[in-house]
Write a protein that holds these residues in place. Structure first.
Motif, PDB file in Angstrom:
ATOM      1  N   TYR A   1      42.749  44.020 -56.189  1.00 18.87           N
ATOM      2  CA  TYR A   1      44.044  43.740 -56.815  1.00 18.87           C
ATOM      3  C   TYR A   1      45.084  44.753 -56.360  1.00 18.87           C
ATOM      4  N   ARG A   2      46.347  44.411 -56.602  1.00 22.70           N
ATOM      5  CA  ARG A   2      47.479  45.287 -56.279  1.00 22.70           C
ATOM      6  C   ARG A   2      48.276  45.566 -57.551  1.00 22.70           C
ATOM      7  N   MET A   3      48.595  46.833 -57.758  1.00 25.73           N
ATOM      8  CA  MET A   3      49.456  47.219 -58.878  1.00 25.73           C
ATOM      9  C   MET A   3      50.920  47.074 -58.454  1.00 25.73           C
ATOM     10  N   PRO A   4      51.803  46.716 -59.385  1.00 26.82           N
ATOM     11  CA  PRO A   4      53.210  46.509 -59.024  1.00 26.82           C
ATOM     12  C   PRO A   4      53.892  47.770 -58.469  1.00 26.82           C
ATOM     13  N   ASP A   5      53.512  48.946 -58.953  1.00 23.24           N
ATOM     14  CA  ASP A   5      54.164  50.169 -58.495  1.00 23.24           C
ATOM     15  C   ASP A   5      53.633  50.674 -57.149  1.00 23.24           C
ATOM     16  N   HIS A   6      52.499  50.128 -56.669  1.00 23.71           N
ATOM     17  CA  HIS A   6      51.929  50.475 -55.357  1.00 23.71           C
ATOM     18  C   HIS A   6      51.424  49.206 -54.664  1.00 23.71           C
ATOM     19  N   PRO A   7      52.318  48.313 -54.262  1.00 24.93           N
ATOM     20  CA  PRO A   7      51.891  47.008 -53.733  1.00 24.93           C
ATOM     21  C   PRO A   7      51.178  47.067 -52.384  1.00 24.93           C
ATOM     22  N   THR A   8      51.266  48.186 -51.660  1.00 21.38           N
ATOM     23  CA  THR A   8      50.586  48.258 -50.367  1.00 21.38           C
ATOM     24  C   THR A   8      49.130  48.697 -50.489  1.00 21.38           C
ATOM     25  N   PHE A   9      48.710  49.182 -51.655  1.00 21.50           N
ATOM     26  CA  PHE A   9      47.336  49.630 -51.862  1.00 21.50           C
ATOM     27  C   PHE A   9      46.499  48.548 -52.531  1.00 21.50           C
ATOM     28  N   LEU A  10      45.328  48.285 -51.962  1.00 21.66           N
ATOM     29  CA  LEU A  10      44.363  47.412 -52.625  1.00 21.66           C
ATOM     30  C   LEU A  10      43.434  48.286 -53.455  1.00 21.66           C
ATOM     31  N   GLN A  11      43.265  47.927 -54.703  1.00 22.90           N
ATOM     32  CA  GLN A  11      42.349  48.641 -55.577  1.00 22.90           C
ATOM     33  C   GLN A  11      41.208  47.704 -55.938  1.00 22.90           C
ATOM     34  N   SER A  12      40.099  48.286 -56.382  1.00 23.37           N
ATOM     35  CA  SER A  12      38.888  47.498 -56.626  1.00 23.37           C
ATOM     36  C   SER A  12      38.398  47.695 -58.051  1.00 23.37           C
ATOM     37  N   PHE A  13      37.946  46.599 -58.646  1.00 22.60           N
ATOM     38  CA  PHE A  13      37.311  46.616 -59.953  1.00 22.60           C
ATOM     39  C   PHE A  13      36.011  45.829 -59.822  1.00 22.60           C
ATOM     40  N   SER A  14      34.879  46.441 -60.166  1.00 25.55           N
ATOM     41  CA  SER A  14      33.579  45.758 -60.109  1.00 25.55           C
ATOM     42  C   SER A  14      33.031  45.595 -61.515  1.00 25.55           C
ATOM     43  N   TRP A  15      32.367  44.450 -61.735  1.00 24.43           N
ATOM     44  CA  TRP A  15      31.888  44.122 -63.072  1.00 24.43           C
ATOM     45  C   TRP A  15      30.587  43.343 -62.949  1.00 24.43           C
ATOM     46  N   GLN A  16      29.557  43.734 -63.717  1.00 25.78           N
ATOM     47  CA  GLN A  16      28.296  42.984 -63.773  1.00 25.78           C
ATOM     48  C   GLN A  16      28.129  42.397 -65.156  1.00 25.78           C
ATOM     49  N   PHE A  17      27.670  41.150 -65.206  1.00 28.30           N
ATOM     50  CA  PHE A  17      27.542  40.432 -66.469  1.00 28.30           C
ATOM     51  C   PHE A  17      26.627  39.236 -66.260  1.00 28.30           C
ATOM     52  N   GLU A  18      26.255  38.588 -67.344  1.00 32.61           N
ATOM     53  CA  GLU A  18      25.452  37.365 -67.252  1.00 32.61           C
ATOM     54  C   GLU A  18      26.379  36.162 -67.260  1.00 32.61           C
TER      55      GLU A  18
END
Length: 93
Positions: free
Chosen positions: A26-43
């Motif tokens: 995802y990209r935050m509005p204040d830093h649109p050139t940076f891609l950030q990552s969020f990982s999530w495990q679930f059933e």
């Protein structure tokens, strides 16, 4: 005789639930050139992934970050057994 209860987690596994991992870039509005990552495990249940879709709908409504991409991997926790005939043993006769 007392009736035994079935574990709810086991019932979910029999119903098709499996371990799902989602990696959200995802990209935050204040830093649109940076891609950030969020990982999530679930059933969740493949191939529809209802829990993942609810989470992504929530993200789109409540989080200011714009989703770039979502990578999903899934593994059923209970699978049909694999049986392979290796060789015949002479002492079984």
């Amino acid at each position: 005789m007392q009736k035994q209860k079935v574990d709810p987690g086991f019932e979910r596994m029999i119903g098709g639930y499996g371990l799902t991992t989602a990696q959200i870039l995802y990209r935050m509005p204040d830093h649109p050139t940076f891609l950030q990552s969020f990982s999530w495990q679930f059933e969740d249940v493949a191939p529809d992934y209802p829990r993942l879709h609810r989470f992504l709908d929530h993200w789109k409504r409540e989080v200011e970050a714009a989703i770039h991409s979502v990578r999903v991997s899934h593994s059923r926790l209970i699978k049909p057994a694999e049986v392979r005939f290796a060789r015949e043993l002479g002492w079984l006769q």
